[in-house]
Design a protein around this motif. Structure first.
Motif, PDB file in Angstrom:
ATOM      1  N   THR A 155      -7.275   6.989  -6.780  1.00  0.00           N
ATOM      2  CA  THR A 155      -6.989   6.433  -5.465  1.00  0.00           C
ATOM      3  C   THR A 155      -6.811   7.545  -4.440  1.00  0.00           C
ATOM      4  OG1 THR A 155      -4.627   6.379  -5.998  1.00  0.00           O
ATOM      5  CG2 THR A 155      -5.896   4.376  -6.397  1.00  0.00           C
ATOM      6  N   TYR A 160      -3.450   3.534   3.910  1.00  0.00           N
ATOM      7  CA  TYR A 160      -3.531   3.376   2.455  1.00  0.00           C
ATOM      8  C   TYR A 160      -3.517   1.894   2.062  1.00  0.00           C
ATOM      9  CZ  TYR A 160      -2.333   3.400  -2.460  1.00  0.00           C
ATOM     10  OH  TYR A 160      -2.337   3.157  -3.805  1.00  0.00           O
ATOM     11  N   ARG A 207      -6.462   0.001   0.133  1.00  0.00           N
ATOM     12  CA  ARG A 207      -6.187  -0.761  -1.091  1.00  0.00           C
ATOM     13  C   ARG A 207      -6.691  -2.196  -0.950  1.00  0.00           C
ATOM     14  NH1 ARG A 207      -1.374  -3.428  -1.768  1.00  0.00           N
ATOM     15  NH2 ARG A 207      -2.038  -4.145   0.271  1.00  0.00           N
ATOM     16  N   LYS A 236     -10.601  -2.901  -1.258  1.00  0.00           N
ATOM     17  CA  LYS A 236     -11.265  -2.839  -2.564  1.00  0.00           C
ATOM     18  C   LYS A 236     -11.556  -4.236  -3.116  1.00  0.00           C
ATOM     19  CE  LYS A 236      -9.349   1.677  -3.772  1.00  0.00           C
ATOM     20  NZ  LYS A 236     -10.613   2.433  -3.781  1.00  0.00           N
TER      21      LYS A 236
END
Length: 507
Positions: A141, A364, A368, A371
């Protein structure tokens, strides 16, 4: 000597030795933390010095697998000395190269990434991260880079940066590695040359309008529009001498008249629109605007880049409230502007001056969320279409607004430019204001809240949620007392249908 005092003992996995007490003060040689191996520091973003030190003490004996036995840890000073010596030896040849090693050159890798990832599904998961990420790390990540500024090893390196020979960042308002990875992912999905992420979707619209519409310019927009965007246009743009023509979403004659009779700088429209989900023929209006030298900006929030790629249809700029489908978890606010680099660079310069920066932690969370963007949107497309069909056949529903239904006035346009019709269904119940309130208060699964596009279903009555302060505005823009906006989440369709059904039975 650097010192760190612990108010409570640091925790080591499996260590019940109690070797460190609350009074422990660790003393480190100068530059100890900076002399940790490059790899250790790369993988230790966002953790404290004590945790870095704990991670560096790899020569500690393994803790016993049973409780209450085994040898105790060696003294702190010996561990610190051993760690310092090992780190110094490992880093001695590397530390001078750290400033240049911290970032990789992205251009060729970015091109390779786009060639490798051929579908929206793969782009949503990997774009901006799998190749070309400008953060040196072995983590799968993308790390959160929490910093307000970036350092340079010498004045020459700073000059090289200023003149484009050294790839880095300078100040947090001007860029961040985590946010840059997010921007690359969005550009890949929208087929854009460039993207800039900002603090909210509303700020994205404001920054775009402030940059691309000159003082004394003229814009065209539509009646069906996010209310706060309209308020900004009506109250703030006139202060710069900017005038506006408002047309119905599908009225191409009115658009042509506005283009013919005004020196139009930009046509700004949502498609689908809020809350009636009207659709604008992007390819057609782009040709109309460009023939008169006007730009076309599409707010594609209700579509997402999975369902619609406005830039490939001729739009110059696309804006999104990333709070909605892009992030998709109802836990972060953000916005973005995508398009040709020539235009986005102008917005980026304005943004660097004015602010409205997206926090790297928010970046972030959006990374996330993206995805699973394709999975969520595909699920919501399917559920919303089935829900719209169910509602259209229900005797207590007066009208359904959903571009996936043949009854929708722009269904043919939606079919031609969208691969899915989105997760929002608007409808009018057979009833008055109070009956509609009763229906809203009777649902059990959807949250009664603003926003849309997240994993959780959300429902609201726009007459209250968005227009409670102005009945006049409700009448002007057709916001009836019985109008409902329903954003389906990723719950099971049958559960949602049964819940909506039981709530309708109560009115």
């Amino acid at each position: 000597m650097a010192t760190v005092s612990f108010s409570s003992p640091p925790s080591f996995a499996g260590d019940n030795s109690g070797a460190l007490t609350s009074a422990t003060i660790l003393r480190f040689p100068p530059n100890f933390v900076r002399q940790l191996s490059t790899k250790a520091r790369r993988n230790c973003s966002n953790i404290g010095v004590a945790q870095i030190v704990a991670a560096a003490w790899s020569d500690r004996p393994a803790a016993p697998s049973h409780c209450g036995g085994g040898s105790r840890a060696r003294g702190v000073s010996s561990h610190a000395a051993a760690a310092s010596a090992a780190a110094s030896a490992a880093a001695a040849a590397e530390v001078g190269a750290i400033p240049n090693a911290k970032l990789a050159q992205p251009s060729a890798l970015a091109l390779a990434e786009r060639a490798l990832l051929g579908s929206d599904a793969s782009l949503a998961v990997h774009a901006g991260e799998r190749l070309g990420r400008r953060i040196a790390t072995d983590a799968i990540t993308t790390p959160v880079v929490n910093t307000s500024a970036y350092w340079f090893s010498s004045s020459q390196e700073l000059i090289d940066f200023k003149e484009g020979r050294h790839a880095s960042f300078e100040y947090g308002r001007y860029g961040n590695p985590t946010t840059e990875a997010l921007e690359k992912k969005m550009s890949a999905l929208e087929k854009a040359e460039s993207t800039v992420f900002v603090a909210s979707g509303m700020y994205a619209s404001v920054a775009m309008l402030s940059t691309l519409v000159p003082a004394g310019g003229h814009i065209v927009t539509t009646t069906d529009l996010y209310r706060k965007t309209r308020i900004y246009m009506e109250t703030e743009l006139p202060k710069r001498g900017i005038t506006m023509t408002v047309i119905r979403p599908a009225d191409m004659d009115a658009l042509q008249e506005a283009l013919d009779n005004n020196n139009v700088s930009l046509f700004f429209t949502e498609t689908p629109t809020n809350p009636f989900l009207r659709c604008i023929d992007i390819e057609l209006v782009s040709k109309m605007c460009h023939s008169k030298g006007a730009l076309l900006c599409i707010d594609s929030t209700f579509a997402s880049p999975i369902n619609q790629k406005a830039l490939t249809l001729g739009a110059d700029i696309v804006v999104h409230s990333a709070t909605k489908y892009i992030a998709g978890h109802n836990d972060v606010i953000g916005g973005c502007i995508s398009g040709r680099d020539e235009l986005v660079s102008k917005v980026r310069i304005y943004h660097h001056v004015v602010g409205g920066v997206l926090n790297p932690n928010a970046s972030y969370l959006i990374l996330r969320g993206m995805k699973t963007l394709h999975l969520r949107v595909q699920c919501q497309n399917n559920t919303a279409l089935r829900m719209a069909q169910f509602l259209e056949e229900h005797p207590k529903i007066a009208r359904v607004y959903y571009p996936g239904l043949p009854s929708h006035p722009e269904h043919h346009i939606a079919k031609s430019q969208m691969t899915g019709f989105g997760g929002v269904v608007s409808f009018e119940v057979n009833g008055d204001f109070d009956s509609t309130r009763k229906f809203i208060d009777s649902v059990k699964i959807p949250y009664h809240a603003p926003s849309f596009g997240g994993c959780e279903s959300i429902i609201d009555q726009p007459a209250i949620m968005s227009y409670w302060d102005s009945k006049e505005q409700r009448d002007i823009y057709g916001i009836k007392d019985n109008l409902i906006r329903f954003s389906v989440g990723v719950e099971d369709f049958e559960d949602l249908k049964n819940d909506i059904g039981q709530a309708l039975d109560k009115i």
